[in-house]
Design a protein around this motif. Structure first.
Motif, PDB file in Angstrom:
ATOM      1  N   SER A 159      -7.317 -15.176  -3.557  1.00  0.00           N
ATOM      2  CA  SER A 159      -7.876 -16.296  -4.306  1.00  0.00           C
ATOM      3  C   SER A 159      -7.793 -16.022  -5.803  1.00  0.00           C
ATOM      4  O   SER A 159      -8.100 -14.914  -6.265  1.00  0.00           O
ATOM      5  N   PRO A 160      -7.397 -17.018  -6.601  1.00  0.00           N
ATOM      6  CA  PRO A 160      -7.370 -16.837  -8.062  1.00  0.00           C
ATOM      7  C   PRO A 160      -8.734 -16.454  -8.626  1.00  0.00           C
ATOM      8  O   PRO A 160      -8.827 -15.648  -9.547  1.00  0.00           O
ATOM      9  N   THR A 161      -9.784 -17.039  -8.054  1.00  0.00           N
ATOM     10  CA  THR A 161     -11.127 -16.733  -8.543  1.00  0.00           C
ATOM     11  C   THR A 161     -11.469 -15.274  -8.310  1.00  0.00           C
ATOM     12  O   THR A 161     -12.031 -14.605  -9.194  1.00  0.00           O
ATOM     13  N   THR A 162     -11.141 -14.746  -7.117  1.00  0.00           N
ATOM     14  CA  THR A 162     -11.422 -13.344  -6.804  1.00  0.00           C
ATOM     15  C   THR A 162     -10.707 -12.422  -7.760  1.00  0.00           C
ATOM     16  O   THR A 162     -11.273 -11.466  -8.290  1.00  0.00           O
ATOM     17  N   ARG A 163      -9.436 -12.705  -8.018  1.00  0.00           N
ATOM     18  CA  ARG A 163      -8.648 -11.846  -8.890  1.00  0.00           C
ATOM     19  C   ARG A 163      -9.151 -11.915 -10.329  1.00  0.00           C
ATOM     20  O   ARG A 163      -9.224 -10.901 -11.028  1.00  0.00           O
ATOM     21  N   ALA A 164      -9.487 -13.126 -10.771  1.00  0.00           N
ATOM     22  CA  ALA A 164      -9.978 -13.271 -12.137  1.00  0.00           C
ATOM     23  C   ALA A 164     -11.305 -12.540 -12.318  1.00  0.00           C
ATOM     24  O   ALA A 164     -11.513 -11.842 -13.323  1.00  0.00           O
ATOM     25  N   LEU A 165     -12.209 -12.691 -11.342  1.00  0.00           N
ATOM     26  CA  LEU A 165     -13.494 -12.002 -11.425  1.00  0.00           C
ATOM     27  C   LEU A 165     -13.321 -10.489 -11.348  1.00  0.00           C
ATOM     28  O   LEU A 165     -14.040  -9.743 -12.026  1.00  0.00           O
TER      29      LEU A 165
ATOM     30  N   ILE B 299      -4.498 -15.224 -17.439  1.00  0.00           N
ATOM     31  CA  ILE B 299      -5.347 -14.158 -16.909  1.00  0.00           C
ATOM     32  C   ILE B 299      -6.429 -14.735 -16.002  1.00  0.00           C
ATOM     33  O   ILE B 299      -6.828 -14.124 -15.011  1.00  0.00           O
ATOM     34  N   GLY B 300      -6.890 -15.942 -16.325  1.00  0.00           N
ATOM     35  CA  GLY B 300      -7.870 -16.588 -15.453  1.00  0.00           C
ATOM     36  C   GLY B 300      -7.316 -16.936 -14.089  1.00  0.00           C
ATOM     37  O   GLY B 300      -8.070 -17.019 -13.121  1.00  0.00           O
TER      38      GLY B 300
END
Length: 346
Positions: free
Chosen positions: A29-35, A288-289
């Motif tokens: 998930s993009p959110t997981t990677r960004a966090l 990066i996000g």
């Protein structure tokens, strides 16, 4: 009568497959990677704490203030990138808006409302010009916005005479008269809530919420994602592709003008050289996000995470006295890593 032995429960292969699919989607998930990137940077800050400076609220407040102008640009860049486009003109439009706002407010003494409204209109029209070149004349976004980048920078230098627009107003005989700093400048440059947060940071948060509503709650946002995912299919489905893309670039120009107003207020002047390479920082925050450069995937809160990641990284390197040359190289390496992670996403 003998008691039957209880048989072990066998998990269905379908359920195992569903669980594996869920875990994979969570990991990729993009959110997981960004966090994960933000957490790693935050942990680095805790390790290299420079006499406890990283744990002080002033450090976080100043970081948010420093990243806000870039973050506002990144909001507009997110909208454009979701359509599989790019906007290289945001830094130059920022400079044009900063110069115009300083002329209107300092030299001409216009009211704040009129100055802000005209500057926002200038930014929106500049962005729409890029959108027309991309949507109507089918010019590649890179080329179209590159042309607008040069034109907006030239316009900023032209209306300013190549000089910074400050409180020193030159007269016809060559002498200078010093004007007072407009109240709108002092307000934008102030801190609220007991000095705990800057007004420019609040403006950044307002832009984030505005873009979130635009992308998540309105039909226009769904059209943006559809165009980025498959432009031809969107056109065949009745989506007004040209109009949506023009509005996307117009929105980017509008937010660039907001950033220019904030920039002028913080520097107490309009600098025609302001915003140089700011577009690269904005793109870096978006990438990066986790928003995909190919379009169709991403979100405004991912951009916030990207902005915080870069902001904290810059602050950590600054409080540990790392030179600007090393900071730039490290930021470039992080951008490459973020793009490579996007390519490996399933």
């Amino acid at each position: 009568m003998s008691r039957l032995t209880e048989q072990p429960r066998i998990t269905s292969p379908i359920k195992l497959s569903e669980q594996q699919s869920f875990l994979q989607s969570l990991i990729y998930s993009p959110t997981t990677r960004a966090l994960a990137a933000l957490i790693i940077v935050f942990l680095i800050g805790l390790i290299f704490n420079a006499d406890g400076a990283f744990l002080k609220w002033n450090t976080h407040r100043d970081m948010l203030r420093a990243v806000s102008v870039y973050g506002i640009l990144a909001c507009g860049m997110t909208i454009v990138i979701i359509t599989a486009g790019i906007d290289l003109a945001v830094g130059s439009i920022l400079a044009l808006a900063a110069v115009a706002f300083s002329i209107f407010s300092i030299h001409w003494g216009w009211s704040p409302w009129l100055s802000v409204a005209v500057c926002l209109a200038v930014g929106a029209v500049s962005g729409l010009a890029s959108g027309v070149l991309v949507a109507t004349f089918a010019i590649q976004p890179f080329i179209a916005t590159l042309a607008l980048m040069v034109m907006a920078r030239g316009a900023a230098k032209w209306i300013s005479g190549g000089q910074k627009i400050s409180t020193a107003v030159q007269q016809a005989d060559g002498s200078y008269v010093y004007a007072g700093v407009p109240d709108i400048f002092n307000f934008i440059n102030s801190k609220v809530f007991g000095g705990n947060i800057s007004v420019v940071t609040i403006i950044f948060l307002i832009c984030l919420v505005f873009c979130w509503i635009l992308l998540s709650k309105l039909r226009y946002g769904r059209y943006l994602f559809a165009i980025g995912g498959n432009e031809e299919a969107s056109r065949l489905s009745g989506v007004p592709v040209a109009g949506i893309k023009m509005l996307a670039y117009g929105m980017s120009g509008l937010l660039s003008a907001v950033a220019g107003i904030c920039q002028a207020a913080q520097e107490l002047q309009g600098d025609p050289e302001a915003g140089v390479s700011y577009e690269l920082s904005a793109i870096a925050m978006v990438v990066i996000g986790g928003t995909s450069l190919r379009g169709g995937r991403g979100g405004i809160w991912l951009t916030l995470i990207g902005a915080l990641t870069i902001g904290y990284l810059e602050k950590i390197l600054s409080i540990n006295a790392v030179g600007e040359d090393k900071r730039l190289m490290l930021t470039g390496a992080i951008i490459v890593a973020a793009v490579l992670l996007q390519r490996t996403r399933r």
